[in-house]
Design an enzyme around this catalytic site. Structure first.
Site, PDB file in Angstrom:
ATOM      1  N   ARG A 167       0.859  -1.188   0.000  1.00  0.00           N
ATOM      2  CA  ARG A 167       0.000   0.000   0.000  1.00  0.00           C
ATOM      3  C   ARG A 167       0.893   1.235   0.000  1.00  0.00           C
ATOM      4  NH1 ARG A 167      -3.648  -2.491  -1.630  1.00  0.00           N
ATOM      5  NH2 ARG A 167      -5.570  -3.040  -0.557  1.00  0.00           N
ATOM      6  N   HIS A 190      -1.653   0.965  -9.586  1.00  0.00           N
ATOM      7  CA  HIS A 190      -2.319   0.004  -8.686  1.00  0.00           C
ATOM      8  C   HIS A 190      -3.000  -1.126  -9.486  1.00  0.00           C
ATOM      9  CE1 HIS A 190      -4.372  -0.489  -4.514  1.00  0.00           C
ATOM     10  NE2 HIS A 190      -4.272  -1.670  -5.141  1.00  0.00           N
TER      11      HIS A 190
HETATM   12  P1  NDP Z   1      -1.855 -11.681   4.251  1.00  0.00           P
HETATM   13  O1  NDP Z   1      -2.714 -11.186   5.357  1.00  0.00           O
HETATM   14  O2  NDP Z   1      -2.068 -13.044   3.728  1.00  0.00           O
HETATM   15  O3  NDP Z   1      -0.314 -11.587   4.704  1.00  0.00           O
HETATM   16  C1  NDP Z   1       0.188 -10.526   5.409  1.00  0.00           C
HETATM   17  C2  NDP Z   1       1.626 -10.803   5.784  1.00  0.00           C
HETATM   18  O4  NDP Z   1       2.182  -9.631   6.405  1.00  0.00           O
HETATM   19  C3  NDP Z   1       1.778 -11.941   6.783  1.00  0.00           C
HETATM   20  O5  NDP Z   1       2.914 -12.701   6.494  1.00  0.00           O
HETATM   21  C4  NDP Z   1       1.956 -11.207   8.110  1.00  0.00           C
HETATM   22  O6  NDP Z   1       2.727 -11.918   9.075  1.00  0.00           O
HETATM   23  C5  NDP Z   1       2.734  -9.994   7.662  1.00  0.00           C
HETATM   24  N1  NDP Z   1       2.570  -8.900   8.615  1.00  0.00           N
HETATM   25  C6  NDP Z   1       1.434  -8.238   8.953  1.00  0.00           C
HETATM   26  N2  NDP Z   1       1.686  -7.311   9.904  1.00  0.00           N
HETATM   27  C7  NDP Z   1       3.014  -7.401  10.170  1.00  0.00           C
HETATM   28  C8  NDP Z   1       3.874  -6.723  11.070  1.00  0.00           C
HETATM   29  N3  NDP Z   1       3.424  -5.772  11.892  1.00  0.00           N
HETATM   30  N4  NDP Z   1       5.176  -7.085  11.083  1.00  0.00           N
HETATM   31  C9  NDP Z   1       5.635  -8.035  10.264  1.00  0.00           C
HETATM   32  N5  NDP Z   1       4.863  -8.734   9.381  1.00  0.00           N
HETATM   33  C10 NDP Z   1       3.574  -8.408   9.345  1.00  0.00           C
HETATM   34  O7  NDP Z   1      -1.963 -10.592   3.101  1.00  0.00           O
HETATM   35  P2  NDP Z   1      -1.844 -10.833   1.515  1.00  0.00           P
HETATM   36  O8  NDP Z   1      -0.543 -11.485   1.250  1.00  0.00           O
HETATM   37  O9  NDP Z   1      -3.071 -11.451   0.985  1.00  0.00           O
HETATM   38  O10 NDP Z   1      -1.841  -9.320   0.999  1.00  0.00           O
HETATM   39  C11 NDP Z   1      -0.892  -8.390   1.465  1.00  0.00           C
HETATM   40  C12 NDP Z   1      -1.259  -6.995   0.992  1.00  0.00           C
HETATM   41  O11 NDP Z   1      -1.007  -6.849  -0.408  1.00  0.00           O
HETATM   42  C13 NDP Z   1      -2.739  -6.595   1.111  1.00  0.00           C
HETATM   43  O12 NDP Z   1      -3.095  -6.280   2.425  1.00  0.00           O
HETATM   44  C14 NDP Z   1      -2.788  -5.408   0.184  1.00  0.00           C
HETATM   45  O13 NDP Z   1      -2.427  -4.228   0.890  1.00  0.00           O
HETATM   46  C15 NDP Z   1      -1.729  -5.725  -0.860  1.00  0.00           C
HETATM   47  N6  NDP Z   1      -2.310  -6.027  -2.167  1.00  0.00           N
HETATM   48  C16 NDP Z   1      -2.006  -5.200  -3.210  1.00  0.00           C
HETATM   49  C17 NDP Z   1      -2.516  -5.454  -4.452  1.00  0.00           C
HETATM   50  C18 NDP Z   1      -2.156  -4.571  -5.593  1.00  0.00           C
HETATM   51  O14 NDP Z   1      -2.715  -4.744  -6.682  1.00  0.00           O
HETATM   52  N7  NDP Z   1      -1.216  -3.659  -5.434  1.00  0.00           N
HETATM   53  C19 NDP Z   1      -3.401  -6.606  -4.707  1.00  0.00           C
HETATM   54  C20 NDP Z   1      -3.655  -7.392  -3.553  1.00  0.00           C
HETATM   55  C21 NDP Z   1      -3.138  -7.104  -2.323  1.00  0.00           C
HETATM   56  P3  NDP Z   1       2.203 -13.306   9.695  1.00  0.00           P
HETATM   57  O15 NDP Z   1       2.222 -14.292   8.542  1.00  0.00           O
HETATM   58  O16 NDP Z   1       3.215 -13.638  10.717  1.00  0.00           O
HETATM   59  O17 NDP Z   1       0.823 -13.072  10.220  1.00  0.00           O
HETATM   60  C1  OXD Z   2      -6.182  -5.612  -3.092  1.00  0.00           C
HETATM   61  C2  OXD Z   2      -5.765  -4.630  -4.059  1.00  0.00           C
HETATM   62  O1  OXD Z   2      -6.042  -5.392  -1.877  1.00  0.00           O
HETATM   63  O2  OXD Z   2      -6.120  -4.778  -5.253  1.00  0.00           O
HETATM   64  O3  OXD Z   2      -6.680  -6.664  -3.516  1.00  0.00           O
HETATM   65  O4  OXD Z   2      -5.042  -3.693  -3.728  1.00  0.00           O
END
Ligand code: NDP
Ligand code: OXD
Length: 310
Positions: A225, A273
Site C-alpha cells: 500500500r 495500482h
Molecule cells: P496476508 O494477510 O495473507 O499476509 C500478510 C503478511 O504480512 C503476513 O505474512 C503477516 O505476518 C505480515 N505482517 C502483517 N503485519 C506485520 C507486522 N506488523 N510485522 C511483520 N509482518 C507483518 O496478506 P496478503 O498477502 O493477501 O496481501 C498483502 C497486501 O497486499 C494486502 O493487504 C494489500 O495491501 C496488498 N495487495 C495489493 C494489491 C495490488 O494490486 N497492489 C493486490 C492485492 C493485495 P504473519 O504471517 O506472521 O501473520
Molecule cells: C487488493 C488490491 O487489496 O487490489 O486486492 O489492492
C-alpha cells in the site's frame, strides 16, 4: 432471502451480479446507490466505500473486501457493530502479483535501468554480469501473496528471505520475524519487495531509517500500500543514490495527483495500482460460498482479525 449490497470505486457491479446470480439463483443483489430497505442488507461487498456508507444498516453481518487488503474497510470508524470482516484470498491474484514482483526483481537484477541509460548515449558496453545465487532479495510480508512471490523468487535461484510477524517455514526462504529482526533483514536485502497489509503497525514502515538500513544501491518494489512508504523519505533516498531505483504500484493518494514528483522521476517505475487486480470470475466461488455461509449463520472463510487489522 436477505440482501447483498455492492459498493466499489470500479464499475464491476454487473460482472459481480451476473457471476453471483449464476451461483446463487434468486440472490437479492443491490448495487449502490439502489440500497432499497437498508435493514435488508446482511452481506456487503466493498471496495473503498466512503465512510458512513453502512450507517442505518443494523443487520450487516459480514463485510467482504473486493480485494485481498482490508485497510479500506478499517478506514471507516463507524462500521456496523459486530459485523465480521473478510477478504479475498485468490490464487489467480497471487499468480498476478508474483509475475509483477518477478518482473521488477529480474529487471533490477539484470541491470535494465543502467542499460536503458547507456542506450540514451548510444553506448555499447557490458556491465559486470550479475550473479543470481548471491543476489539477496527480501520480501516484507509472507502471507498469501508474499509467500507465493518468495517461493517463486527462491525457485529462480536468488538468495531469498522474508520478514513477517511470526516465524515461517518456506522452502528456500530464510525467515526473519518481529520488530527485533527487521534491521538485520534489511541489512542483507539488495532488492526489497513490500507485500505487507497496511495496519497501524506497518504504516510508514519504509522510511528514512529503514531505507538507510538497506545496502547502498538497493532497489525497492512496493505493491503493498502507498501508506507503507514515507514518500518524502523515498524521494530523498532516490535522489541521494542510496536507493538505485523503485517500482511503485501503490501510493498514499490514488489516483496519483498530477503534481506528484513520482510521475516524472527518472528512477521510478510507476504503475497505477494494477499489480494484482481483482477478478470476479476467479473469486466467484469463494464469495458465493461466504454469502451462503453468512446467510445460514456460519462463519465464512478468510475472516480478518480486527485486533491486528489483517
Ligand atoms: P496476508 O494477510 O495473507 O499476509 C500478510 C503478511 O504480512 C503476513 O505474512 C503477516 O505476518 C505480515 N505482517 C502483517 N503485519 C506485520 C507486522 N506488523 N510485522 C511483520 N509482518 C507483518 O496478506 P496478503 O498477502 O493477501 O496481501 C498483502 C497486501 O497486499 C494486502 O493487504 C494489500 O495491501 C496488498 N495487495 C495489493 C494489491 C495490488 O494490486 N497492489 C493486490 C492485492 C493485495 P504473519 O504471517 O506472521 O501473520
Ligand atoms: C487488493 C488490491 O487489496 O487490489 O486486492 O489492492
Amino acid at each position: 432471502m436477505p440482501a447483498v449490497l455492492f459498493r466499489s470505486t470500479s464499475d464491476s457491479a454487473p460482472a459481480w451480479e451476473e457471476m453471483l446470480k449464476q451461483r446463487i439463483p434468486g440472490l437479492d443483489f443491490r448495487a449502490w446507490p439502489d440500497v432499497g430497505n437498508p435493514e435488508d442488507i446482511e452481506f456487503v461487498l466493498a471496495w473503498k466505500m466512503p465512510p458512513g456508507t453502512l450507517d442505518g444498516m443494523p443487520n450487516v453481518k459480514c463485510i467482504c473486501s473486493l480485494g485481498q487488503g482490508v485497510d479500506h474497510i478499517f478506514a471507516d470508524p463507524g462500521l456496523p457493530e459486530g459485523a465480521q470482516i473478510m477478504r479475498l484470498v485468490d490464487p489467480w491474484m497471487s499468480q498476478a502479483m508474483s509475475e509483477w514482483v518477478l518482473l521488477h526483481v529480474l529487471r533490477y537484477h539484470r541491470q535494465a535501468p543502467e542499460y536503458e541509460e547507456l542506450r540514451k548515449s548510444k553506448t555499447w558496453t557490458a556491465l559486470p554480469a550479475p550473479d543470481t545465487a548471491s543476489r539477496k532479495v527480501g520480501i516484507l510480508g509472507l502471507g498469501a501473496l508474499g509467500a507465493d512471490a518468495a517461493s517463486k523468487i527462491a525457485a529462480l535461484g536468488f538468495d531469498t528471505a522474508g520478514w513477517s510477524r511470526t516465524e515461517k517455514q518456506i522452502d528456500g526462504v530464510k525467515s526473519y520475524y518481529g520488530e527485533d529482526q527487521l534491521m538485520d533483514f534489511l541489512g542483507r536485502t539488495e532488492i526489497l519487495c513490500c507485500l505487507l497489509p497496511l495496519t497501524k503497525a506497518t504504516e510508514g514502515v519504509i522510511n528514512a531509517k529503514t531505507l538507510a538500513a538497506l545496502p547502498k544501491g538497493a532497489f525497492v518494489i512496493n505493491s503493498g500500500r502507498g501508506g507503507h512508504v514515507v514518500e518524502e523519505d523515498m524521494l530523498a533516498a532516490l535522489d541521494s543514490g542510496h536507493i538505485a531505483h523503485a517500482a511503485l504500484d501503490v501510493f498514499r493518494t490514488e489516483p496519483l495527483p498530477q503534481d506528484s514528483p513520482f510521475w516524472e522521476h527518472p528512477k521510478v517505475d510507476l504503475w497505477p495500482h494494477v499489480s494484482a487486480q481483482t477478478n470476479p470470475v476467479s473469486a466467484g466461488d469463494q464469495v458465493a460460498d461466504a454469502i451462503r455461509k453468512v446467510f445460514s449463520g456460519e462463519a465464512p472463510d478468510n475472516l480478518v482479525d480486527p485486533k491486528v487489522q489483517y
